[in-house]
Design an enzyme around this catalytic site. Structure first.
Site, PDB file in Angstrom:
ATOM      1  N   ASP A 185       0.833  -1.205   0.000  1.00 16.55           N
ATOM      2  CA  ASP A 185       0.000   0.000   0.000  1.00 16.55           C
ATOM      3  C   ASP A 185       0.870   1.258   0.000  1.00 16.55           C
ATOM      4  O   ASP A 185       1.905   1.315   0.661  1.00 16.55           O
ATOM      5  CB  ASP A 185      -0.860  -0.010   1.279  1.00 16.55           C
ATOM      6  CG  ASP A 185      -1.791   1.170   1.383  1.00 16.55           C
ATOM      7  OD1 ASP A 185      -2.676   1.283   0.526  1.00 16.55           O
ATOM      8  OD2 ASP A 185      -1.622   1.993   2.310  1.00 16.55           O
ATOM      9  N   GLU A 230       1.409  -0.579  -5.063  1.00 16.98           N
ATOM     10  CA  GLU A 230       0.421   0.441  -5.412  1.00 16.98           C
ATOM     11  C   GLU A 230       1.147   1.768  -5.515  1.00 16.98           C
ATOM     12  O   GLU A 230       1.484   2.388  -4.503  1.00 16.98           O
ATOM     13  CB  GLU A 230      -0.670   0.524  -4.336  1.00 16.98           C
ATOM     14  CG  GLU A 230      -1.796   1.461  -4.748  1.00 16.98           C
ATOM     15  CD  GLU A 230      -2.138   2.544  -3.740  1.00 16.98           C
ATOM     16  OE1 GLU A 230      -3.088   3.275  -3.976  1.00 16.98           O
ATOM     17  OE2 GLU A 230      -1.437   2.654  -2.707  1.00 16.98           O
TER      18      GLU A 230
HETATM   19  C1  ACG Z   1      -3.999   3.682  -0.741  1.00 18.56           C
HETATM   20  C2  ACG Z   1      -5.200   2.777  -0.423  1.00 18.56           C
HETATM   21  C3  ACG Z   1      -6.269   3.611   0.238  1.00 18.56           C
HETATM   22  C4  ACG Z   1      -5.771   3.972   1.617  1.00 18.56           C
HETATM   23  C5  ACG Z   1      -4.395   4.433   1.601  1.00 18.56           C
HETATM   24  C6  ACG Z   1      -3.796   4.793   2.889  1.00 18.56           C
HETATM   25  C7  ACG Z   1      -3.568   4.328   0.487  1.00 18.56           C
HETATM   26  O1  ACG Z   1      -5.601   2.096  -1.541  1.00 18.56           O
HETATM   27  O2  ACG Z   1      -7.511   2.990   0.323  1.00 18.56           O
HETATM   28  O3  ACG Z   1      -6.654   4.970   2.179  1.00 18.56           O
HETATM   29  O4  ACG Z   1      -3.509   3.558   3.533  1.00 18.56           O
HETATM   30  C8  ACG Z   1      -3.143   8.487  -3.163  1.00 18.56           C
HETATM   31  C9  ACG Z   1      -2.063   7.559  -2.653  1.00 18.56           C
HETATM   32  C10 ACG Z   1      -2.513   6.110  -2.666  1.00 18.56           C
HETATM   33  C11 ACG Z   1      -3.827   5.977  -1.887  1.00 18.56           C
HETATM   34  C12 ACG Z   1      -4.853   6.884  -2.547  1.00 18.56           C
HETATM   35  C13 ACG Z   1      -6.193   6.880  -1.823  1.00 18.56           C
HETATM   36  N1  ACG Z   1      -4.309   4.586  -1.871  1.00 18.56           N
HETATM   37  O5  ACG Z   1      -0.906   7.726  -3.424  1.00 18.56           O
HETATM   38  O6  ACG Z   1      -1.517   5.333  -2.065  1.00 18.56           O
HETATM   39  O7  ACG Z   1      -4.370   8.241  -2.481  1.00 18.56           O
HETATM   40  C14 ACG Z   1      -3.180  11.290  -7.625  1.00 18.56           C
HETATM   41  C15 ACG Z   1      -1.971  11.143  -6.719  1.00 18.56           C
HETATM   42  C16 ACG Z   1      -2.004   9.787  -6.011  1.00 18.56           C
HETATM   43  C17 ACG Z   1      -3.306   9.643  -5.245  1.00 18.56           C
HETATM   44  C18 ACG Z   1      -4.466   9.770  -6.208  1.00 18.56           C
HETATM   45  C19 ACG Z   1      -5.775   9.734  -5.438  1.00 18.56           C
HETATM   46  O8  ACG Z   1      -0.777  11.247  -7.473  1.00 18.56           O
HETATM   47  O9  ACG Z   1      -0.912   9.704  -5.103  1.00 18.56           O
HETATM   48  O10 ACG Z   1      -3.320   8.360  -4.568  1.00 18.56           O
HETATM   49  O11 ACG Z   1      -4.383  11.045  -6.901  1.00 18.56           O
HETATM   50  O12 ACG Z   1      -6.835  10.006  -6.295  1.00 18.56           O
HETATM   51  C20 ACG Z   1      -3.184   9.963 -12.807  1.00 18.56           C
HETATM   52  C21 ACG Z   1      -1.910  10.520 -12.212  1.00 18.56           C
HETATM   53  C22 ACG Z   1      -1.864  10.233 -10.714  1.00 18.56           C
HETATM   54  C23 ACG Z   1      -3.117  10.748 -10.054  1.00 18.56           C
HETATM   55  C24 ACG Z   1      -4.311  10.112 -10.719  1.00 18.56           C
HETATM   56  C25 ACG Z   1      -5.635  10.551 -10.092  1.00 18.56           C
HETATM   57  O13 ACG Z   1      -3.142   8.561 -12.758  1.00 18.56           O
HETATM   58  O14 ACG Z   1      -0.785   9.895 -12.842  1.00 18.56           O
HETATM   59  O15 ACG Z   1      -0.739  10.874 -10.142  1.00 18.56           O
HETATM   60  O16 ACG Z   1      -3.066  10.311  -8.665  1.00 18.56           O
HETATM   61  O17 ACG Z   1      -4.316  10.431 -12.108  1.00 18.56           O
HETATM   62  O18 ACG Z   1      -5.782  11.921 -10.185  1.00 18.56           O
HETATM   63  C26 ACG Z   1      -7.414   4.545   3.265  1.00 18.56           C
HETATM   64  C27 ACG Z   1      -8.760   5.266   3.294  1.00 18.56           C
HETATM   65  C28 ACG Z   1      -8.579   6.729   3.583  1.00 18.56           C
HETATM   66  C29 ACG Z   1      -7.859   6.884   4.902  1.00 18.56           C
HETATM   67  C30 ACG Z   1      -6.529   6.108   4.848  1.00 18.56           C
HETATM   68  C31 ACG Z   1      -5.808   6.080   6.198  1.00 18.56           C
HETATM   69  O19 ACG Z   1      -9.414   5.073   2.041  1.00 18.56           O
HETATM   70  O20 ACG Z   1      -9.848   7.359   3.654  1.00 18.56           O
HETATM   71  O21 ACG Z   1      -7.605   8.228   5.164  1.00 18.56           O
HETATM   72  O22 ACG Z   1      -6.758   4.744   4.465  1.00 18.56           O
END
Ligand code: ACG
Length: 455
Positions: A185, A230
């Site tokens: 994760d 991930e």
């Molecule tokens: C993981 C899990 C998630 C969990 C956590 C924390 C992490 O699957 O359920 O939350 O343990 C970010 C993180 C990921 C995270 C998600 C939710 N997922 O990087 O590790 O958030 C952009 C950012 C990403 C971001 C994403 C979110 O760059 O970093 O992910 O937005 O939408 C293109 C771009 C890419 C962009 C995307 C989307 O692909 O290349 O950069 O990503 O578009 O715009 C859980 C709960 C939470 C709680 C937490 C403790 O769900 O509520 O707070 O645990």
């Protein structure tokens, strides 16, 4: 190999309390086997206060609502007996604010204070999370601590070697217990704050180095351990992690196909396939997937069942290890809301009436109501249903298991048709998909509405 992501609470209820548990998953093994699943990825199963479980209180114990450690082992034994591997979700980046380490830190214990990240004079306490503007620094009785995923989950300080040691102990514990591998994760967040300069920054090299240590530890015990990272980021960054860990989720695949289907243009698919699936050096295995618990469900984005069948055809005829998010094979719906993710975690509908053995019902239903055609019962009865089509594609994929280590060549597109050759150097197939609801043609080959042709 086919992967399947499960939210334990919503899957199969064995003790009639409306919520799923480990023994429920064991009881659902025939469904998983019939579908063709080889590997399940369980969302967090550790002791945690929240419904999602990503905020852990004890890394060495299970969530009692899901069952005891013994029951967890029983589930593994049943799945193994049926040829299904068990991969656990491993959120090592942070802990729950109720974890004993953090409680000790708040009390001022210097050993545990150094397990976390605390604001310094030059820290910009107003800095927000770059993707959704949420706070990353949190106050508690005059102290400010770092938590990229919110105040209830403070980040661990991996510049402290003791914390790295703890992470390795956790990995050792679960591999010895019998799990087949991990979903790492938030893999890019282990080192994501530059404390010296007081600002957010991804240290990708340090992160990869950390995961390499984790892999080495796991491999000492289980040389063929499976791991998938991930890293939700640009494909070029994802690949760097994948090369070291072996396998990484290909977020761009999910996003590009969803967007292309919605906008009626294969442009994104072309860009995605070229950037993520053409590497013939086979330095890593991509994991393409239908969606996950952090996204709006496939069926809520792509309304047409016929078009979703094309999504699955694309998934099962492209390189790597395909993953299905539980219920996507039935057409379950759910719109993602970062403050209330339960909408995409609804009970798996076994029966048309949502009532019967195994059915979970721990929450009120917002999307997948009774008698709406998405249950296993209804989907199984209809020969051309999504579920039966997915099963056929999975069976096709298993006849061509070489596709795991394959790559794409000669990708060609028109506005609505994508064609490519999938090959591993020995075997190869030319595949064409029409994403439109009308007849189309590419290179003189005619395709009916939403047709896939394997040549
Ligand atoms: C993981 C899990 C998630 C969990 C956590 C924390 C992490 O699957 O359920 O939350 O343990 C970010 C993180 C990921 C995270 C998600 C939710 N997922 O990087 O590790 O958030 C952009 C950012 C990403 C971001 C994403 C979110 O760059 O970093 O992910 O937005 O939408 C293109 C771009 C890419 C962009 C995307 C989307 O692909 O290349 O950069 O990503 O578009 O715009 C859980 C709960 C939470 C709680 C937490 C403790 O769900 O509520 O707070 O645990």
């Amino acid at each position: 190999m086919i992967g399947y992501e499960i939210y334990i609470r919503s899957f199969y209820d064995s003790d009639n309390d409306g919520a799923g548990e480990f023994l429920g998953i064991a009881n659902s093994v025939n469904y998983l086997k019939n579908l063709g699943v080889d590997l399940v990825w369980l969302m967090p199963h550790f002791k945690a206060p929240s419904y999602h479980g990503y905020d852990i209180i004890d890394f060495f114990d299970t969530n009692k609502a899901y069952g005891s450690l013994e029951e967890f082992k029983t589930m593994i034994a049943v799945l193994h007996k049926n040829g299904i591997k068990v991969v656990i979700d491993l959120p090592l980046n942070h802990v729950s604010s109720r974890h004993p380490w953090f409680k000790a830190a708040l009390k001022g214990d210097p050993e545990f204070k150094d397990y976390f990240l605390w604001a310094r004079d030059n820290t910009n306490l107003d800095e927000k999370r770059h993707w959704d503007n949420e706070p990353i620094w949190h106050p508690y009785k005059g102290q400010w601590y770092y938590g990229v995923f919110g105040g209830s989950s403070p980040d661990l300080n991996y510049d402290n070697p003791k914390v790295v040691e703890k992470a390795l102990e956790i990995v050792e514990f679960w591999v010895k217990l019998g799990v087949d591998g991990f979903r790492f994760d938030a893999a890019k967040h282990i080192y994501d704050y530059d404390i010296e300069n007081g600002k957010f920054h991804y240290f990708h090299d340090k992160n990869i180095n950390f995961w390499q240590k984790v892999m080495n530890k796991a491999k000492e015990i289980k040389p063929d351990v499976f791991a998938v990272t991930e890293v939700w980021d640009d494909p070029e960054i994802v690949v760097e992690y994948a090369k070291t860990i072996g396998c990484s989720f290909n977020f761009y695949f999910t996003e590009a196909i969803r967007e292309s289907m919605n906008h009626g243009s294969t442009y994104k698919i072309m860009d995605c396939f070229t950037r993520t699936l053409t590497d013939n050096r086979r330095l890593y295995i991509p994991s393409n997937f239908t969606g996950n618990h952090d996204m709006t469900r496939l069926a809520s984005i792509i309304q047409s069942e016929e078009q979703r069948k094309v999504f699955f055809a694309l998934l099962m005829t492209t390189p790597g290890i395909p993953f299905i998010y539980y219920g996507d094979e039935l057409g379950m719906k759910g719109i993602y809301d970062s403050h209330f993710t339960e909408h995409v975690l609804e009970p798996f509908p076994w029966y048309a009436s949502l009532s019967g053995e195994g059915q979970t019902l721990w929450k009120s239903i917002g999307f997948n109501h009774a008698f709406t055609g998405v249950s296993v019962e209804e989907q199984s009865l209809r020969e051309d249903s999504l579920l039966n089509t997915v099963k056929k594609w999975i069976a096709f994929r298993k006849e061509h298991s070489w596709m795991t280590n394959a790559w794409l060549e000669d990708i060609r597109t028109s506005q609505f048709v994508v064609g490519y050759t999938i090959t591993d150097g020995k075997n190869s197939l030319r595949i064409l998909h029409n994403i439109a609801g009308h007849e189309e043609e590419l290179d003189g080959i005619r395709l009916k509405a939403y047709e896939t042709k394997v040549l």
